[in-house]
Design an enzyme around this catalytic site. Structure first.
Site, PDB file in Angstrom:
ATOM      1  N   GLU A  77     -10.031  15.033 -22.742  1.00  0.00           N
ATOM      2  CA  GLU A  77     -10.571  16.338 -23.087  1.00  0.00           C
ATOM      3  C   GLU A  77      -9.547  17.446 -22.850  1.00  0.00           C
ATOM      4  O   GLU A  77      -8.739  17.385 -21.926  1.00  0.00           O
ATOM      5  CB  GLU A  77     -11.832  16.608 -22.270  1.00  0.00           C
ATOM      6  CG  GLU A  77     -12.942  15.659 -22.663  1.00  0.00           C
ATOM      7  CD  GLU A  77     -14.234  15.893 -21.927  1.00  0.00           C
ATOM      8  OE1 GLU A  77     -15.284  15.796 -22.569  1.00  0.00           O
ATOM      9  OE2 GLU A  77     -14.220  16.150 -20.715  1.00  0.00           O
ATOM     10  N   CYS A 133      -6.211  24.311 -21.179  1.00  0.00           N
ATOM     11  CA  CYS A 133      -6.204  23.404 -20.024  1.00  0.00           C
ATOM     12  C   CYS A 133      -5.965  21.990 -20.543  1.00  0.00           C
ATOM     13  O   CYS A 133      -6.767  21.447 -21.302  1.00  0.00           O
ATOM     14  CB  CYS A 133      -7.546  23.524 -19.298  1.00  0.00           C
ATOM     15  SG  CYS A 133      -7.655  22.467 -17.865  1.00  0.00           S
ATOM     16  N   CYS A 144      -8.079   9.395 -13.312  1.00  0.00           N
ATOM     17  CA  CYS A 144      -7.202   9.851 -12.234  1.00  0.00           C
ATOM     18  C   CYS A 144      -7.281   8.879 -11.081  1.00  0.00           C
ATOM     19  O   CYS A 144      -8.325   8.288 -10.819  1.00  0.00           O
ATOM     20  CB  CYS A 144      -7.632  11.248 -11.761  1.00  0.00           C
ATOM     21  SG  CYS A 144      -6.467  12.010 -10.610  1.00  0.00           S
ATOM     22  N   CYS A 198     -10.363  12.388  -5.475  1.00  0.00           N
ATOM     23  CA  CYS A 198     -10.832  13.543  -4.706  1.00  0.00           C
ATOM     24  C   CYS A 198     -12.359  13.529  -4.703  1.00  0.00           C
ATOM     25  O   CYS A 198     -12.989  13.274  -5.733  1.00  0.00           O
ATOM     26  CB  CYS A 198     -10.303  14.841  -5.317  1.00  0.00           C
ATOM     27  SG  CYS A 198      -8.501  14.945  -5.258  1.00  0.00           S
ATOM     28  N   CYS A 213     -14.527  15.762  -7.336  1.00  0.00           N
ATOM     29  CA  CYS A 213     -14.099  15.853  -8.738  1.00  0.00           C
ATOM     30  C   CYS A 213     -14.732  14.745  -9.573  1.00  0.00           C
ATOM     31  O   CYS A 213     -14.652  13.566  -9.204  1.00  0.00           O
ATOM     32  CB  CYS A 213     -12.578  15.761  -8.817  1.00  0.00           C
ATOM     33  SG  CYS A 213     -11.967  15.889 -10.510  1.00  0.00           S
ATOM     34  N   CYS A 231     -14.046  23.345 -14.522  1.00  0.00           N
ATOM     35  CA  CYS A 231     -13.184  22.559 -13.623  1.00  0.00           C
ATOM     36  C   CYS A 231     -13.964  21.403 -13.027  1.00  0.00           C
ATOM     37  O   CYS A 231     -15.072  21.583 -12.532  1.00  0.00           O
ATOM     38  CB  CYS A 231     -12.716  23.389 -12.436  1.00  0.00           C
ATOM     39  SG  CYS A 231     -11.691  24.751 -12.854  1.00  0.00           S
TER      40      CYS A 231
HETATM   41  N1  SAH Z   1      -4.665  16.673 -10.141  1.00  0.00           N
HETATM   42  C1  SAH Z   1      -4.350  18.061 -10.278  1.00  0.00           C
HETATM   43  C2  SAH Z   1      -4.833  18.697 -11.560  1.00  0.00           C
HETATM   44  C3  SAH Z   1      -6.281  18.427 -12.017  1.00  0.00           C
HETATM   45  S1  SAH Z   1      -7.607  19.225 -11.186  1.00  0.00           S
HETATM   46  C4  SAH Z   1      -4.816  18.837  -9.064  1.00  0.00           C
HETATM   47  O1  SAH Z   1      -5.461  18.246  -8.210  1.00  0.00           O
HETATM   48  O2  SAH Z   1      -4.484  20.000  -8.938  1.00  0.00           O
HETATM   49  C5  SAH Z   1      -7.568  20.892 -11.603  1.00  0.00           C
HETATM   50  C6  SAH Z   1      -8.331  21.765 -10.593  1.00  0.00           C
HETATM   51  O3  SAH Z   1      -9.756  21.603 -10.709  1.00  0.00           O
HETATM   52  C7  SAH Z   1      -7.975  21.397  -9.161  1.00  0.00           C
HETATM   53  O4  SAH Z   1      -7.724  22.504  -8.368  1.00  0.00           O
HETATM   54  C8  SAH Z   1      -9.224  20.670  -8.730  1.00  0.00           C
HETATM   55  O5  SAH Z   1      -9.283  20.660  -7.367  1.00  0.00           O
HETATM   56  C9  SAH Z   1     -10.309  21.467  -9.435  1.00  0.00           C
HETATM   57  N2  SAH Z   1     -11.608  20.781  -9.439  1.00  0.00           N
HETATM   58  C10 SAH Z   1     -11.852  19.466  -9.494  1.00  0.00           C
HETATM   59  N3  SAH Z   1     -13.175  19.208  -9.417  1.00  0.00           N
HETATM   60  C11 SAH Z   1     -13.803  20.383  -9.313  1.00  0.00           C
HETATM   61  C12 SAH Z   1     -15.171  20.782  -9.226  1.00  0.00           C
HETATM   62  N4  SAH Z   1     -16.160  19.895  -9.218  1.00  0.00           N
HETATM   63  N5  SAH Z   1     -15.442  22.087  -9.148  1.00  0.00           N
HETATM   64  C13 SAH Z   1     -14.442  23.005  -9.180  1.00  0.00           C
HETATM   65  N6  SAH Z   1     -13.140  22.690  -9.261  1.00  0.00           N
HETATM   66  C14 SAH Z   1     -12.815  21.396  -9.336  1.00  0.00           C
END
Ligand code: SAH
Length: 367
Positions: free
Chosen positions: A96, A109, A116, A120, A123, A344
């Site tokens: 996406e 974006c 991934c 985390c 996420c 995000c």
């Molecule tokens: N792997 C990279 C890039 C992808 S995530 C990184 O970790 O930076 C892009 C952003 O979205 C990151 O800051 C991540 O922490 C945030 N993100 C992921 N899941 C989220 C959620 N459920 N709510 C808000 N932000 C989120």
């Protein structure tokens, strides 16, 4: 699936790669510039139409090369103008890409991997696991498809995409070479011609990749911090066990100190009762005080079966105030495109299931 394409996909080349390809085929290097301009500035992917190349050269080129784009499976427009594309790659995997229009800019974006590996805890991309890295062509194709649909390639059109953030699915620094080549195309005046300030790579903190990036392609850097102590960060961002906060902050300092005048953006998700206290805001302020930086607060975007909740507006306001009182620059990210699952952490894409027989649509929200 049988492999039907054997020709070189010219989308996989940055300028150096394209030059090398032309010289390997006994052609002059400057042809590379012409072809890059056709593809990335005029949006032309039919080699036979590239009419500043001789007919003989076009025919020769078509025998060995072509320009293949992913297929647009879904093109969705949110109530707030955010637009999301679901793109299917040649092997059936889907990713996406999200376009976020704002008053003074348009931000795309971009994803760097299918799924991934970092897992985390907050996420939704993590929930689909890791499938594979994207190629340079698959990364830059996201920009190309968005530019094409937004009409950016048309004569005299405005530059709709003024900024790119590598913040979609995946950890860009774990797909280093392909991501850097794609970013070089974003920066190249013969391709998308964006300034380094307008291309941002977001990382969960892959330190060796950060150091390498500052040598090879000094774009703007965003670091997903999310916690002020290792115990909590180990839980939220398991990569922290390998690269703990202290080392990460040192890497950030090295990145800003390396010649160019830059600052780091620290991304910090606001999760209710997990990391959103005033004490944590104070600690965050102390931790980053000596690093030229700003904080980007991201309200947690919930998805089904998550244990977390977003912080209250009151908690966010207090967190912001505490940081500001401590001399930190803070931006609160407004959630965009929620109605089309484009916010995000909501990007999940479509992944091919292990049997390779059917496609399964994994939706982050609203299942
Ligand atoms: N792997 C990279 C890039 C992808 S995530 C990184 O970790 O930076 C892009 C952003 O979205 C990151 O800051 C991540 O922490 C945030 N993100 C992921 N899941 C989220 C959620 N459920 N709510 C808000 N932000 C989120």
């Amino acid at each position: 699936m049988t492999k039907t394409h054997q020709k070189q996909n010219l989308l996989d080349f940055d300028l150096d790669g394209m030059k090398a390809f032309f010289s390997e085929n006994g052609e002059k290097g400057f042809r590379a510039v012409q072809v890059l301009k056709w593809i990335h500035q005029r949006g032309m992917i039919d080699i036979s139409q590239m009419n500043d190349l001789s007919k003989v050269l076009r025919e020769k080129l078509q025998e060995v090369a072509e320009i293949r784009m992913p297929e647009v499976v879904i093109d969705q427009l949110s109530n707030d103008g955010t637009r999301k594309w679901l793109l299917r790659m040649e092997d059936g995997n889907c990713i996406e890409t999200v376009f976020i229009p704002q008053k003074d800019r348009g931000t795309l974006c971009v994803s760097s991997q299918v799924g991934c590996i970092l897992n985390c805890s907050f996420c939704s991309t993590a929930k689909q696991g890791f499938n594979r890295n994207l190629s340079t062509g698959e990364i830059i194709a996201q920009l190309w498809v968005a530019a094409k649909t937004l009409g950016q390639f048309e004569e005299g059109a405005d530059r709709m995409i003024s900024n790119v953030v590598m913040m979609g699915m995946g950890e860009p620094l774990l797909n280093f070479d392909a991501v850097v080549a794609a970013m070089k195309l974003m920066l190249d005046d013969n391709a998308f011609g964006l300034s380094k300030r307008r291309v941002t790579l977001s990382t969960a903190g892959v330190i060796p990749g950060m150091d390498r990036l500052s040598e090879e392609c000094g774009v703007a850097m965003a670091v997903s911090l999310h916690a002020t102590n290792d115990e909590l960060r180990n839980e939220l961002v398991p990569l922290n066990k390998k690269y703990p906060i202290k080392d990460l902050l040192e890497a950030c300092r090295r990145y800003v100190n390396n010649g160019l005048k830059r600052h780091i953006t620290f991304e910090y998700i606001m999760i209710k009762d997990v990391n959103d206290s005033v004490a944590e805001a104070k600690k965050l302020g102390r931790m980053i005080k000596n690093i030229p930086s700003k904080v980007n607060l991201i309200p947690f975007n919930p998805y089904p079966n998550t244990e977390y909740e977003p912080s209250s507006q009151q908690a966010i306001d207090l967190f912001v105030k505490t940081l500001v009182d401590n001399g930190i620059i803070v931006v609160t990210r407004r959630t965009r495109g929620e109605d089309i699952d484009a916010a995000c952490g909501q990007l999940a894409g479509k992944v091919q299931d292990k049997t390779r027989r059917s496609l399964r649509y994994i939706k982050a929200v609203g299942e």
